[in-house]
Design a protein around this motif. Sequence first.
Motif, PDB file in Angstrom:
ATOM      1  N   THR A   2       0.895  63.863 -12.368  1.00 11.80           N
ATOM      2  CA  THR A   2       0.734  63.060 -11.155  1.00 11.80           C
ATOM      3  C   THR A   2       0.687  61.569 -11.506  1.00 11.80           C
ATOM      4  O   THR A   2       1.372  60.747 -10.888  1.00 11.80           O
ATOM      5  CB  THR A   2      -0.592  63.454 -10.441  1.00 11.80           C
ATOM      6  OG1 THR A   2      -0.618  64.869 -10.287  1.00 11.80           O
ATOM      7  CG2 THR A   2      -0.728  62.790  -9.103  1.00 11.80           C
ATOM      8  N   LYS A  51      -2.020  64.404 -15.656  1.00 13.75           N
ATOM      9  CA  LYS A  51      -0.940  63.751 -16.412  1.00 13.75           C
ATOM     10  C   LYS A  51       0.335  63.603 -15.597  1.00 13.75           C
ATOM     11  O   LYS A  51       0.906  62.518 -15.504  1.00 13.75           O
ATOM     12  CB  LYS A  51      -0.621  64.548 -17.701  1.00 13.75           C
ATOM     13  CG  LYS A  51      -1.790  64.688 -18.628  1.00 13.75           C
ATOM     14  CD  LYS A  51      -1.516  65.667 -19.744  1.00 13.75           C
ATOM     15  CE  LYS A  51      -1.280  67.081 -19.280  1.00 13.75           C
ATOM     16  NZ  LYS A  51      -2.426  67.744 -18.654  1.00 13.75           N
ATOM     17  N   GLU A 107      -5.662  70.574 -19.592  1.00 16.64           N
ATOM     18  CA  GLU A 107      -5.075  71.097 -18.347  1.00 16.64           C
ATOM     19  C   GLU A 107      -5.735  70.435 -17.127  1.00 16.64           C
ATOM     20  O   GLU A 107      -6.952  70.269 -17.096  1.00 16.64           O
ATOM     21  CB  GLU A 107      -5.302  72.619 -18.220  1.00 16.64           C
ATOM     22  CG  GLU A 107      -5.170  73.405 -19.487  1.00 16.64           C
ATOM     23  CD  GLU A 107      -3.765  73.465 -20.037  1.00 16.64           C
ATOM     24  OE1 GLU A 107      -2.861  73.815 -19.270  1.00 16.64           O
ATOM     25  OE2 GLU A 107      -3.589  73.155 -21.227  1.00 16.64           O
ATOM     26  N   SER A 154       0.266  68.441 -29.589  1.00 14.71           N
ATOM     27  CA  SER A 154       0.292  69.406 -30.702  1.00 14.71           C
ATOM     28  C   SER A 154      -0.885  69.181 -31.646  1.00 14.71           C
ATOM     29  O   SER A 154      -1.487  70.130 -32.139  1.00 14.71           O
ATOM     30  CB  SER A 154       1.602  69.282 -31.495  1.00 14.71           C
ATOM     31  OG  SER A 154       2.638  69.983 -30.845  1.00 14.71           O
ATOM     32  N   ARG A 178       2.843  64.512 -21.826  1.00 11.68           N
ATOM     33  CA  ARG A 178       2.492  65.107 -23.126  1.00 11.68           C
ATOM     34  C   ARG A 178       3.423  64.572 -24.224  1.00 11.68           C
ATOM     35  O   ARG A 178       4.480  63.995 -23.938  1.00 11.68           O
ATOM     36  CB  ARG A 178       2.507  66.635 -23.120  1.00 11.68           C
ATOM     37  CG  ARG A 178       1.460  67.253 -22.193  1.00 11.68           C
ATOM     38  CD  ARG A 178       1.273  68.735 -22.499  1.00 11.68           C
ATOM     39  NE  ARG A 178       0.268  69.362 -21.666  1.00 11.68           N
ATOM     40  CZ  ARG A 178      -1.029  69.328 -21.913  1.00 11.68           C
ATOM     41  NH1 ARG A 178      -1.474  68.689 -22.979  1.00 11.68           N
ATOM     42  NH2 ARG A 178      -1.885  69.926 -21.107  1.00 11.68           N
TER      43      ARG A 178
HETATM   44  N1  T5A Z   1       0.906  72.379 -25.259  1.00 11.19           N
HETATM   45  C1  T5A Z   1       1.831  71.408 -24.968  1.00 11.19           C
HETATM   46  C2  T5A Z   1       0.512  72.640 -26.568  1.00 11.19           C
HETATM   47  O1  T5A Z   1      -0.292  73.555 -26.821  1.00 11.19           O
HETATM   48  N2  T5A Z   1       1.053  71.874 -27.568  1.00 11.19           N
HETATM   49  C3  T5A Z   1       1.981  70.889 -27.329  1.00 11.19           C
HETATM   50  O2  T5A Z   1       2.447  70.237 -28.272  1.00 11.19           O
HETATM   51  C4  T5A Z   1       2.376  70.645 -25.964  1.00 11.19           C
HETATM   52  C5  T5A Z   1       3.380  69.586 -25.679  1.00 11.19           C
HETATM   53  C6  T5A Z   1       1.976  72.688 -21.311  1.00 11.19           C
HETATM   54  C7  T5A Z   1       1.069  73.670 -22.015  1.00 11.19           C
HETATM   55  O3  T5A Z   1       1.437  73.658 -23.382  1.00 11.19           O
HETATM   56  C8  T5A Z   1       0.371  73.234 -24.174  1.00 11.19           C
HETATM   57  C9  T5A Z   1      -0.566  72.550 -23.250  1.00 11.19           C
HETATM   58  C10 T5A Z   1      -0.382  73.281 -21.952  1.00 11.19           C
HETATM   59  O4  T5A Z   1      -1.167  74.449 -21.973  1.00 11.19           O
HETATM   60  P1  T5A Z   1       2.053  71.520 -19.044  1.00 11.19           P
HETATM   61  O5  T5A Z   1       3.324  71.810 -18.410  1.00 11.19           O
HETATM   62  O6  T5A Z   1       1.890  70.192 -19.653  1.00 11.19           O
HETATM   63  O7  T5A Z   1       1.717  72.703 -20.042  1.00 11.19           O
HETATM   64  O8  T5A Z   1       0.957  71.807 -18.049  1.00 11.19           O
HETATM   65  P2  T5A Z   1      -0.522  71.419 -17.907  1.00 11.19           P
HETATM   66  O9  T5A Z   1      -1.158  70.427 -18.732  1.00 11.19           O
HETATM   67  O10 T5A Z   1      -1.148  72.757 -17.871  1.00 11.19           O
HETATM   68  O11 T5A Z   1      -0.279  70.698 -16.548  1.00 11.19           O
HETATM   69  P3  T5A Z   1      -1.149  70.642 -15.332  1.00 11.19           P
HETATM   70  O12 T5A Z   1      -0.222  70.501 -14.190  1.00 11.19           O
HETATM   71  O13 T5A Z   1      -2.219  71.669 -15.294  1.00 11.19           O
HETATM   72  O14 T5A Z   1      -1.950  69.323 -15.622  1.00 11.19           O
HETATM   73  P4  T5A Z   1      -1.685  67.824 -15.306  1.00 11.19           P
HETATM   74  O15 T5A Z   1      -0.253  67.457 -15.351  1.00 11.19           O
HETATM   75  O16 T5A Z   1      -2.621  67.106 -16.177  1.00 11.19           O
HETATM   76  O17 T5A Z   1      -2.238  67.720 -13.825  1.00 11.19           O
HETATM   77  P5  T5A Z   1      -1.457  67.406 -12.459  1.00 11.19           P
HETATM   78  O18 T5A Z   1      -0.973  66.023 -12.451  1.00 11.19           O
HETATM   79  O19 T5A Z   1      -0.497  68.512 -12.213  1.00 11.19           O
HETATM   80  O20 T5A Z   1      -2.686  67.484 -11.486  1.00 11.19           O
HETATM   81  C11 T5A Z   1      -3.338  68.709 -11.200  1.00 11.19           C
HETATM   82  C12 T5A Z   1      -4.016  68.593  -9.831  1.00 11.19           C
HETATM   83  O21 T5A Z   1      -5.096  67.653  -9.915  1.00 11.19           O
HETATM   84  C13 T5A Z   1      -4.960  66.649  -8.919  1.00 11.19           C
HETATM   85  C14 T5A Z   1      -3.460  66.591  -8.601  1.00 11.19           C
HETATM   86  O22 T5A Z   1      -3.225  66.080  -7.327  1.00 11.19           O
HETATM   87  C15 T5A Z   1      -3.074  68.067  -8.737  1.00 11.19           C
HETATM   88  O23 T5A Z   1      -3.387  68.753  -7.560  1.00 11.19           O
HETATM   89  N3  T5A Z   1      -5.465  65.386  -9.479  1.00 11.19           N
HETATM   90  C16 T5A Z   1      -6.621  64.815  -9.123  1.00 11.19           C
HETATM   91  N4  T5A Z   1      -7.563  65.201  -8.264  1.00 11.19           N
HETATM   92  C17 T5A Z   1      -8.637  64.398  -8.149  1.00 11.19           C
HETATM   93  N5  T5A Z   1      -8.819  63.231  -8.828  1.00 11.19           N
HETATM   94  C18 T5A Z   1      -7.891  62.817  -9.713  1.00 11.19           C
HETATM   95  N6  T5A Z   1      -8.073  61.672 -10.374  1.00 11.19           N
HETATM   96  C19 T5A Z   1      -6.734  63.625  -9.894  1.00 11.19           C
HETATM   97  N7  T5A Z   1      -5.641  63.534 -10.690  1.00 11.19           N
HETATM   98  C20 T5A Z   1      -4.874  64.620 -10.431  1.00 11.19           C
END
Ligand code: T5A
Length: 201
Positions: free
Chosen positions: A18, A16, A12, A100, A95
Amino acid sequence: MSLPYVAFEGIEGAGKSTVAQLVGERLEAEGRRVVRVREPGGTAVGERIRAILLGHDLLPDPWTEALLFAAARAQLAGEVVGPALASGAWVLSDRSVYSSLAYQGAGRNLGIAAVRSVNEPGLLGVWPSLVILLNVDPAEGLRRQDVGDRIGDEGVEFQRSVADGFVAMAAAEPDRFVIIDTGEPLDEVVDVAYREIRSRW
Ligand code: T5A
């Protein structure tokens, strides 16, 4: 030559969504056709399954959870990813099956091999050719999240075991995985990811 199917992976808040978005924009600016998908989801069926999996109102058993992720993925493979690759597009996936293997296989302790085996039939042989694994400290990743989902809310120790699962898979498949440390500024992370992709295709 392998197909341009790239998965952005990590725990999390790793960045990813972004990074996938910004890398996709750079590829599009070069005139490449990019199809973006997310897992779970990316199809009408998959988005319904996503609501079951990530809402806080239902509590699927671990194997139910693993099979629902596999089901959403099978729909995405047949309806979107396979046809997009066949048409010559590049697929960038927020993802993939590796989530998984890490979350259900390692995090939930179902076993990476067992989870792999239930995913294989639905993927029709199409696996990500390149996995960009964005590495973030679990506590920092959880801090970066806006809104948590049911699985993301499992806490920092769960995230740690998922992260360990990802790292073990990267060590086992060094040609498929690239690990990028997201402690670096976002621009730099995007640049490294973009260059890794372009060095392959
Ligand atoms: N899941 C999913 C499983 O258990 N099994 C599976 O097979 C699959 C496919 C899915 C959920 O389901 C689980 C995993 C998860 O719990 P999701 O929709 O993919 O959820 O959501 P998350 O991973 O929870 O997504 P997030 O939004 O939390 O994470 P991201 O996409 O990794 O992060 P992002 O791009 O939204 O960035 C978060 C913040 O960080 C900043 C960004 O600007 C944003 O504000 N940021 C940085 N800040 C500083 N430096 C950097 N280098 C940065 N990069 C990003």
